[in-house]
Design an enzyme around this catalytic site. Structure first.
Site, mmCIF file in Angstrom:
data_model
loop_
_atom_site.group_PDB
_atom_site.id
_atom_site.type_symbol
_atom_site.label_atom_id
_atom_site.label_comp_id
_atom_site.label_asym_id
_atom_site.label_seq_id
_atom_site.Cartn_x
_atom_site.Cartn_y
_atom_site.Cartn_z
ATOM 1 N N VAL A 127 0.873 -1.170 0.000
ATOM 2 C CA VAL A 127 0.000 0.000 0.000
ATOM 3 C C VAL A 127 0.912 1.221 0.000
ATOM 4 C CG1 VAL A 127 -2.013 -1.070 1.082
ATOM 5 C CG2 VAL A 127 -0.228 -0.078 2.516
ATOM 6 N N SER A 128 0.367 2.355 -0.404
ATOM 7 C CA SER A 128 1.200 3.547 -0.578
ATOM 8 C C SER A 128 1.484 4.305 0.707
ATOM 9 C CB SER A 128 0.540 4.500 -1.578
ATOM 10 O OG SER A 128 0.445 3.875 -2.830
#
Length: 189
Positions: free
Chosen positions: A9-10
């Site tokens: 995930v970012s």
């Protein structure tokens, strides 16, 4: 021949649980995960470790190809490296399986769309910033350099390098502050 998963995930406030569950359901024996931007390969230590660890006959599984990378160049680099080492790449939510011709083709198309999406997001962000600036709402980042302190230290006879070290800023920033003050004084005269 092992099946490995990679989840990403970012941002730190996003959750990896959904990806973790999907990769587990896909038979992944080991899942490497990280919270880092997919726009670059830089700083993605878990991916690097996993790529070094994979062996001929292994399979790397992601939920979607944009979890692996968001640029076509990075996706192609990863795919080429995996192919050369005899490692298959699969995605749980997309018909990607690089052990088949159709899967390779679809993988390439998805890479183009992932990069396109990133570029669109960047354009929208720039448009939003321009609109906010036009409305006087966006002022930019708050300054972290105390101009008065730079001038005070310069008046005491300190050089740019020492000022930069004391204030924990770049030497170029010191020169920029001093130059802007000189320019402002000459305009006022």
């Amino acid at each position: 021949m092992a099946i490995y998963g990679y989840a990403r995930v970012s941002t730190t406030d996003q959750n990896l649980e959904v990806q973790r569950e999907a990769l587990g359901a896909a038979g992944c024996e080991t899942i490497r995960e990280e919270k880092a931007s997919g726009t670059s390969m830089q700083g993605r230590d878990e991916l690097e470790i996993l790529l070094q660890f994979l062996r001929k006959g292994d399979t790397l599984v992601v939920t979607r190809v944009d979890r692996l990378a968001r640029s076509v160049g990075d996706l192609q680099t990863i795919a080429k490296e995996l192919e050369m080492r005899g490692v298959a790449l699969k995605a749980t939510e997309q018909p990607v399986d690089t052990s088949t011709a159709a899967g390779k083709a679809f993988f390439g198309m998805l890479g183009v769309f992932a990069e396109f999406e990133t570029n669109l997001r960047s354009e929208r962000q720039m448009e939003g910033i321009a609109k906010a600036k036009a409305n006087g709402v966006y002022k930019g980042r708050k300054p972290i350099i105390d101009n008065a302190e730079v001038h005070k230290l310069a008046a005491e006879g300190l050089g740019a390098t020492e000022i930069a070290q004391r204030l924990n800023i770049g030497r170029t920033s010191v020169y920029r502050v001093l130059k802007s003050t000189v320019a402002a004084k000459s305009e006022a005269a």
